[in-house]
Design a protein around this motif. Structure first.
Motif, short mmCIF file in Angstrom:
data_model
loop_
_atom_site.label_atom_id
_atom_site.label_comp_id
_atom_site.label_asym_id
_atom_site.label_seq_id
_atom_site.Cartn_x
_atom_site.Cartn_y
_atom_site.Cartn_z
N SER A 232 0.93 -1.18 -0.23
CA SER A 232 -0.02 0.17 -0.17
C SER A 232 0.96 1.33 0.13
O SER A 232 1.99 1.27 0.63
CB SER A 232 -0.73 -0.17 1.14
N VAL A 233 0.57 2.23 -0.96
CA VAL A 233 1.05 3.62 -0.76
C VAL A 233 0.18 4.57 -0.64
O VAL A 233 -0.87 4.61 -1.15
CB VAL A 233 1.91 3.79 -2.27
N ALA A 234 0.55 5.51 0.43
CA ALA A 234 -0.30 6.63 0.63
C ALA A 234 0.13 7.98 -0.07
O ALA A 234 1.17 8.44 -0.24
CB ALA A 234 -0.04 6.91 2.24
N LEU A 235 -0.78 8.49 -0.78
CA LEU A 235 -0.58 9.59 -1.73
C LEU A 235 -1.75 10.48 -1.62
O LEU A 235 -2.87 10.02 -1.08
CB LEU A 235 -0.50 8.88 -3.24
N ARG A 236 -1.60 11.47 -2.12
CA ARG A 236 -2.56 12.47 -2.39
C ARG A 236 -3.46 12.34 -3.74
O ARG A 236 -2.71 12.30 -4.81
CB ARG A 236 -2.09 14.05 -2.06
N ALA A 237 -4.60 12.59 -3.61
CA ALA A 237 -5.53 12.36 -4.97
C ALA A 237 -5.44 13.71 -5.45
O ALA A 237 -5.69 14.74 -4.77
CB ALA A 237 -6.81 11.76 -4.64
#
Lengths: 739, 165
Positions: A704-709
């Motif tokens: 899982s990679v946390a990113l801003r949409a």
């Protein structure tokens, strides 16, 4: 096209014949007369006549005229400041007005010494100022981006920079605010000037109003050397002048090659020159001791060690080339390994297609095209930025540009480019029919697939573009010299590459190869790894012997750009370690291979096999393009690989222009690097309840990679786009959800 | 035999006459002749009265120098580290005195009167390296005072920065 009508113009009593419609500045130049200008720049579009420096007296017109806005008409009689007292007086007054609010801080200004305002004032202007009032003052310098400083006091409002931003790079970020005497240059909404070509405004500015923050106060024009070379950061191969002082590169300027770059240069090529001075630059050979430790060793020991490794491995060597080596380096490496050891296995950066040689065109042909079709997953500006400027120029001239890809004007899923090529080649395809019938049709491949050259060449041949002089095809490779490296490597010897198992020695040549995950995977299978790289971060921990690499700014040699043009790289500064050719020649001697350490002699060898005996010294400063090859029998269209099925959104990884080992090591360019974002189409975002700016988790098979949409309207539904450096280990199918 | 014996004797007579004159040898370094006011000795970098350096590091002196003995590397003033009055200052300012020919072109080229040639001429050293004068040395007060001849005796113009207040 019919030949334009010739007209006779008299300038300062000299008659000159030029085609009708030629600008008066060029006409005067043809007559050997100079009309001084500040704002006039034909590359920026129509003249605006903003600075009034070009005042001339035209017979039959009562007032002085701005010469740059006039075109040659038959029977025109023009007098410039050379012969007309009225024009000289006008130019003198113009300069006096320009200098009313100009601060005259020339000793402090970076432009001092190479400043058109300084030069023209000296030649045409008043010697003394009559201005006794306080001059206008502003806050200065204003950093309009981390790379550009704006000084409004010095600005003479020629509008060159805003015209560039408006009409060439088309980003519209640099604008004029207020009106009349209160006009001033500003970035839109005072946001930083973030663009791929922002640095060009520094060079366009005829005064010191826009200056480079990197070059700020570093050198004066009489203390520097400008070395003509070629940029080695992307496959376009823009011509550059490298300014050096006291053995260090201080700035990079563009050098106009009208067929390659038209004098424009992207910010990566312009500002990333400080990477050779990065803190983790390797200057001594390193040998692995213990598991992750390294010790420095002398060059003699390093060559001994490399010889020992090569002898131990014999033919079980795999060479991973990065595509940033010069042609000579690749050839030298090939000669040592293939002729000396019989080790033919290599991982080449590109699979090149010689079928493209029959479709060869200069890049400037894109500007004159009628219809350009760009096929592929990656935007052109991320891979070969200056090609994007040519495409924009073509669109301004009325050409139709069709992009087919996940972010294109015709949206297709990622990886479908080979299928698109097949569709276009079909008889009943409307776009293909228009390409086939056009006089100036160009197809461009802009995707990460290494076999793209083959696909696009087959498409172009199927459309018959090879038989039309103005039509052709371009393949935008991943690496700056992939074609040259592959050609040089294959030209060395004829041996069949065997796939050695197990690999005894993996040779990793260059930073791109060292950063390549595929090469890293090979290293797991190799008993020994020899890496040639510039930076510690890329080799420490997995290579057994690290030899210092050099940058394109430190090498002499040749690069082949995406057109197939062989261009000359010049050594601008001395590298901190001997360059690759020097120790390769030494090493080759121990295996009984004759190899010169001088690029000119190695090139002679390569040239005899590849370039028809072209001499090293005959590669001009603005290199010529080889003529088109004879059209080969039409290559068949390769079968597209089957698409992977599965659930979830398709992940489109892209390599940003501002990425790579060089950009990572330049502090001023960090603001240009891609944000930690996942681009998602509005349809998908609505379906998943994601708004722009939300923190999301992109999941694939347990990672899982946390990113801003962020919403991207141009993105095809069902696709998410993430920059390579943020995508981590994500696979082809991903799930996106609120974090 | 000389073709002109009388002429030779006449010449020797001049030599012999000098033997009985008082010698005019000046005992340098005990005695130092006063200098002309416009004598060009070793350079000095000047400051404003508030302590800021006049030099902005524009390198015009280096451009004018026919012996190419000046090296200037400039840097930007910051509010925390304000060295000169302008935006930039000379971070490194070196003059190689072993190459300098004391022509004074640097002084003429300087747009801020930051560099002037002083009167000091006793600058010999045992090592060439010691002849490279750094900015600190050029900014410092001269170590040795040199007497200057009374300007009233000459009709040369006196530069304003030498004029007595």
């Amino acid at each position: 096209m019919s030949t334009p009508e010739l007209v006779t113009v008299t300038i300062d009593d000299r008659a000159v014949q030029v085609p009708k419609g030629t600008g008066l500045v060029e006409t005067a130049l043809a007559a050997g007369v100079e009309i001084p200008v500040f704002c006039y720049e034909p590359r920026l579009g129509p003249a605006v006549g903003a600075c009034r420096m070009c005042l001339v007296e035209v017979e039959g017109m009562p007032k002085l005229q701005a010469g740059c806005t006039l075109t040659a008409q038959d029977g025109m009689t023009v007098r410039t400041a050379q012969t007309s007292a009225k024009a000289a007086d006008g130019q003198n007054a113009t300069l006096e007005f320009l200098l009313v609010n100009h601060p005259l801080d020339c000793p402090v200004c970076d432009k001092g010494g190479e400043c058109p305002l300084q030069d023209l004032t000296f030649r045409y202007g008043p010697g003394r100022t009559r201005m006794t009032f306080p001059k206008l003052t502003f806050d200065k310098p204003i950093p309009i981006s981390p790379t550009i400083a704006l000084d409004r006091e010095r600005c003479i409002l020629c509008y060159r920079c805003t015209r560039f931003s408006e009409g060439v790079s088309e980003d519209g970020e640099l604008v004029t605010v207020n009106r009349g005497a209160q006009s001033m240059i500003a970035t839109f909404e005072d946001e930083p000037y973030r663009g791929r070509f922002s640095g060009n405004v520094i060079e366009l500015c005829p005064v010191g109003a826009l200056t480079s923050t990197q070059y700020r106060f570093l050198a004066r024009p009489w203390e520097i050397q400008n070395v003509p070379s070629v940029c080695g950061l992307c496959p376009v191969g823009c011509n550059i002048d490298v300014t050096t002082r006291e053995g260090k590169v201080k700035r990079v300027l563009s050098r106009n090659h009208p067929e390659v770059d038209e004098g424009w240069l992207c910010d990566k090529g312009r500002f990333a020159f400080s990477h050779p001075h990065a803190r983790d630059r390797i200057t001594e050979p390193l040998r692995r001791v213990r598991r992750r430790g390294f010790e420095e060793l002398s060059w003699d020991d390093a060559v001994d060690e490399a010889e020992r490794m090569l002898r131990a491995a014999g033919t079980r060597i795999v060479t991973a080339l990065s595509g940033s080596e010069t042609i000579e380096q690749a050839y030298a490496l090939g000669k040592l390994l293939r002729q000396g050891l019989g080790a033919h296995a290599a991982v080449l950066p590109e699979e090149t297609s010689t079928a493209l040689d029959a479709l060869r065109l200069p890049l400037s042909a894109i500007r004159d095209a009628e219809l350009v079709v760009v096929v592929g997953d990656q935007p052109v500006e991320e891979r070969a930025p200056v090609v994007d400027l040519w495409l924009r120029a073509a669109r301004r001239r009325g050409a139709e540009i069709v992009t087919i890809g996940p972010t294109g004007s015709i949206q297709t899923p990622p990886g479908s480019a080979p299928q698109v090529c097949r569709d276009l080649a079909a008889e009943n395809n409307e776009l293909g029919r228009r390409l086939r019938g056009g006089q100036r049709s160009i197809v461009i491949w802009s995707g990460p697939d290494g076999r793209g050259g083959e696909h696009i060449a087959a498409l172009a041949h199927a459309l018959g573009l090879a038989d039309v002089a103005g039509s052709g095809a371009f393949y935008l490779p991943d690496t700056p010299n992939g074609r040259g490296v592959a050609d040089a490597w294959s030209a060395v010897a004829d041996g069949e590459p065997a796939d050695p198992e197990p690999i005894a020695l993996l040779i990793v040549s260059g930073d791109e190869a060292a950063a390549n995950p595929g090469v890293r995977a090979l290293a797991e299978r190799a008993e020994m790894v020899l890496a040639i790289t510039m930076f510690q971060g890329l080799a420490v921990g997995w290579a057994d012997l690290v030899l210092p690499g050099t940058s394109y700014l430190e090498r002499d040699g040749t690069y082949m750009n995406l057109e197939g043009r062989v261009q000359r790289l010049r050594r601008t500064v001395i590298p901190p370690a001997p360059d690759e050719l020097a120790w390769l020649a030494k090493l080759a001697g121990r295996f009984g291979v004759e190899l010169s350490p001088h690029p000119s002699l190695v090139f002679e060898d390569v040239s005899a096999r590849l370039f028809g005996g072209l001499a090293f010294a005959d590669i001009a400063a603005t290199a010529a393009l080889p003529t088109r090859a004879k059209a080969a029998p039409r290559p068949p269209l390769p079968e597209p690989e089957p698409q992977l099925g599965g659930d979830g959104l398709r992940l489109l990884r892209y390599r940003s222009l501002f990425s790579g080992a060089a950009v990572e090591r330049v502090a001023e360019l960090q603001f240009q690097r891609p944000a930690r974002e996942v681009e998602i189409s509005p349809e998908d975002a609505a379906a998943k309840g994601i708004a722009s700016g939300n923190e999301v988790a992109v999941r694939h098979n347990g990672t899982s990679v946390a990113l801003r949409a962020t919403l991207n309207r141009r993105l095809a539904p069902g696709v998410v786009r993430i920059a390579d450096e943020h995508a981590g280990d994500l696979g082809a199918r991903v799930e996106v959800g609120r974090a | 035999m000389s073709p002109q014996p009388l002429g030779s004797l006449h010449g020797f007579a001049v030599t012999f006459r000098q033997i009985f004159r008082k010698p005019i040898t000046q005992q340098y370094p005990e005695y130092k002749r006063p200098l002309y006011p416009r004598f060009r000795g070793r350079h000095r970098l000047n400051r404003f009265e508030n302590g800021l350096e006049k030099c902005v590091g524009c390198s015009l002196c280096a451009a004018a120098c026919p012996a190419d003995c000046i090296r200037v590397v400039a840097a930007e003033n910051t509010p925390e580290n304000r060295v000169s009055a302008g935006e930039r200052y000379a971070r490194i300012y070196e003059i190689n005195m072993s190459r300098c020919i004391f022509c004074g072109y640097c002084e003429i080229a300087c747009p801020f009167d930051a560099i002037t040639l002083g009167n000091e001429y006793e600058i010999s050293e045992y090592s060439r390296d010691d002849l490279i004068y750094t900015k600190d040395m050029l900014l410092a007060e001269p170590r040795k005072r040199v007497t200057i001849q009374d300007p009233e005796l000459f009709d040369t113009p006196i530069p304003y920065y030498r004029a007595k207040a």
